[in-house]
Design a protein around this motif. Structure first.
Motif, PDB file in Angstrom:
ATOM      1  N   SER A  97    -138.971 -90.850 -15.201  1.00 35.01           N
ATOM      2  CA  SER A  97    -139.572 -89.761 -15.810  1.00 35.01           C
ATOM      3  C   SER A  97    -138.403 -88.577 -16.477  1.00 35.01           C
ATOM      4  O   SER A  97    -137.479 -88.943 -15.973  1.00 35.01           O
ATOM      5  N   ASN A  98    -138.889 -88.036 -17.142  1.00 39.36           N
ATOM      6  CA  ASN A  98    -137.933 -86.842 -17.779  1.00 39.36           C
ATOM      7  C   ASN A  98    -137.148 -85.977 -16.512  1.00 39.36           C
ATOM      8  O   ASN A  98    -136.085 -85.804 -16.430  1.00 39.36           O
ATOM      9  N   SER A  99    -138.082 -85.709 -15.598  1.00 38.96           N
ATOM     10  CA  SER A  99    -137.744 -85.015 -14.367  1.00 38.96           C
ATOM     11  C   SER A  99    -136.821 -85.790 -13.450  1.00 38.96           C
ATOM     12  O   SER A  99    -135.643 -85.402 -13.236  1.00 38.96           O
ATOM     13  N   GLU A 100    -136.933 -86.924 -13.325  1.00 38.48           N
ATOM     14  CA  GLU A 100    -136.248 -87.889 -12.409  1.00 38.48           C
ATOM     15  C   GLU A 100    -134.776 -88.156 -13.211  1.00 38.48           C
ATOM     16  O   GLU A 100    -133.969 -88.338 -12.569  1.00 38.48           O
ATOM     17  N   PHE A 101    -134.838 -88.156 -14.556  1.00 42.15           N
ATOM     18  CA  PHE A 101    -133.732 -88.339 -15.445  1.00 42.15           C
ATOM     19  C   PHE A 101    -132.711 -87.397 -15.172  1.00 42.15           C
ATOM     20  O   PHE A 101    -131.493 -87.364 -14.498  1.00 42.15           O
ATOM     21  N   ALA A 102    -133.448 -86.138 -15.177  1.00 38.18           N
ATOM     22  CA  ALA A 102    -132.436 -84.754 -14.995  1.00 38.18           C
ATOM     23  C   ALA A 102    -132.054 -84.769 -13.440  1.00 38.18           C
ATOM     24  O   ALA A 102    -130.741 -84.515 -13.385  1.00 38.18           O
ATOM     25  N   GLN A 103    -132.706 -84.946 -12.636  1.00 39.97           N
ATOM     26  CA  GLN A 103    -132.393 -85.261 -11.230  1.00 39.97           C
ATOM     27  C   GLN A 103    -131.297 -86.065 -11.028  1.00 39.97           C
ATOM     28  O   GLN A 103    -130.361 -85.884 -10.055  1.00 39.97           O
ATOM     29  N   ASN A 104    -131.495 -87.234 -11.378  1.00 40.84           N
ATOM     30  CA  ASN A 104    -130.108 -88.389 -11.304  1.00 40.84           C
ATOM     31  C   ASN A 104    -129.107 -87.910 -12.118  1.00 40.84           C
ATOM     32  O   ASN A 104    -128.022 -88.145 -11.349  1.00 40.84           O
ATOM     33  N   CYS A 105    -129.047 -87.194 -13.143  1.00 39.70           N
ATOM     34  CA  CYS A 105    -128.167 -86.794 -13.832  1.00 39.70           C
ATOM     35  C   CYS A 105    -127.352 -85.853 -12.875  1.00 39.70           C
ATOM     36  O   CYS A 105    -125.984 -86.066 -12.472  1.00 39.70           O
ATOM     37  N   LYS A 163    -116.056 -97.535 -16.721  1.00 35.91           N
ATOM     38  CA  LYS A 163    -116.058 -96.830 -15.373  1.00 35.91           C
ATOM     39  C   LYS A 163    -116.939 -95.625 -15.620  1.00 35.91           C
ATOM     40  O   LYS A 163    -116.669 -94.717 -14.659  1.00 35.91           O
ATOM     41  N   CYS A 164    -117.569 -95.484 -16.602  1.00 33.02           N
ATOM     42  CA  CYS A 164    -118.634 -94.371 -16.545  1.00 33.02           C
ATOM     43  C   CYS A 164    -119.738 -94.521 -15.668  1.00 33.02           C
ATOM     44  O   CYS A 164    -120.571 -95.698 -16.167  1.00 33.02           O
ATOM     45  N   PRO A 165    -120.403 -93.673 -14.961  1.00 33.00           N
ATOM     46  CA  PRO A 165    -121.723 -93.763 -14.339  1.00 33.00           C
ATOM     47  C   PRO A 165    -122.763 -93.702 -15.485  1.00 33.00           C
ATOM     48  O   PRO A 165    -122.674 -93.250 -16.385  1.00 33.00           O
ATOM     49  N   VAL A 166    -123.715 -94.549 -15.192  1.00 31.74           N
ATOM     50  CA  VAL A 166    -124.983 -94.508 -15.904  1.00 31.74           C
ATOM     51  C   VAL A 166    -126.200 -94.277 -15.374  1.00 31.74           C
ATOM     52  O   VAL A 166    -126.648 -94.783 -14.394  1.00 31.74           O
ATOM     53  N   VAL A 167    -126.819 -93.335 -16.066  1.00 27.50           N
ATOM     54  CA  VAL A 167    -128.255 -92.892 -15.946  1.00 27.50           C
ATOM     55  C   VAL A 167    -129.043 -93.174 -17.181  1.00 27.50           C
ATOM     56  O   VAL A 167    -128.685 -93.048 -18.092  1.00 27.50           O
ATOM     57  N   CYS A 168    -129.922 -93.944 -16.782  1.00 23.39           N
ATOM     58  CA  CYS A 168    -130.728 -94.538 -17.747  1.00 23.39           C
ATOM     59  C   CYS A 168    -132.367 -94.376 -17.501  1.00 23.39           C
ATOM     60  O   CYS A 168    -132.689 -94.091 -16.346  1.00 23.39           O
ATOM     61  N   THR A 169    -133.234 -94.999 -18.602  1.00 22.75           N
ATOM     62  CA  THR A 169    -134.567 -95.126 -18.326  1.00 22.75           C
ATOM     63  C   THR A 169    -134.771 -96.731 -17.940  1.00 22.75           C
ATOM     64  O   THR A 169    -133.764 -97.551 -18.264  1.00 22.75           O
ATOM     65  N   LYS A 170    -135.816 -97.177 -17.686  1.00 23.08           N
ATOM     66  CA  LYS A 170    -135.939 -98.502 -17.331  1.00 23.08           C
ATOM     67  C   LYS A 170    -135.972 -99.311 -18.689  1.00 23.08           C
ATOM     68  O   LYS A 170    -135.333-100.381 -18.746  1.00 23.08           O
ATOM     69  N   VAL A 226    -131.758 -95.530 -12.364  1.00 28.97           N
ATOM     70  CA  VAL A 226    -132.892 -95.705 -13.290  1.00 28.97           C
ATOM     71  C   VAL A 226    -133.993 -94.631 -13.214  1.00 28.97           C
ATOM     72  O   VAL A 226    -134.170 -94.418 -11.920  1.00 28.97           O
ATOM     73  N   SER A 227    -134.254 -94.064 -14.342  1.00 28.77           N
ATOM     74  CA  SER A 227    -135.251 -92.964 -14.125  1.00 28.77           C
ATOM     75  C   SER A 227    -136.690 -93.328 -14.884  1.00 28.77           C
ATOM     76  O   SER A 227    -136.507 -94.071 -15.829  1.00 28.77           O
TER      77      SER A 227
END
Length: 93
Positions: free
Chosen positions: A44-52, A18-25, A41-42
């Motif tokens: 770009s690098n900036s979108e990955f950071a924003q999603n985190c 039950k851990c939330p997942v932020v990932c790339t495509k 799903v991210s």
């Protein structure tokens, strides 16, 4: 040719815990999840950071991701589900 399969296994394991997942495509490729439902799903690098950051700041989002991902894991990756698939494969031979 698929690469980075270990990342996919880690995502499925995170679902079980039950851990939330932020990932790339690419990191979630081949797993039938929906962006914003089970994972973030991210692209770009900036979108990955924003999603985190979103995941840390938005408790409702985090809970929704956790619950949906856990349900996905239960329906697709538990021991019982895998046994059923293997049994069906053997019976179809």
């Amino acid at each position: 040719v698929m690469h980075g399969g270990g990342t996919r296994i880690k995502s499925i394991e995170a679902f079980a815990y039950k851990c939330p997942v932020v990932c790339t495509k690419i990191g979630i490729e081949g797993i039938e999840v929906i962006d914003e439902k089970e994972v973030l799903v991210s692209y770009s690098n900036s979108e990955f950071a924003q999603n985190c950051i979103r995941c840390f700041q938005d408790k409702q989002l985090r809970i929704r991701l956790q619950e949906n991902a856990y349900r996905f894991w239960q329906e697709n990756h538990t021991q019982g589900h895998v046994k059923k698939i293997i049994s069906e494969m053997i019976n179809s031979l």
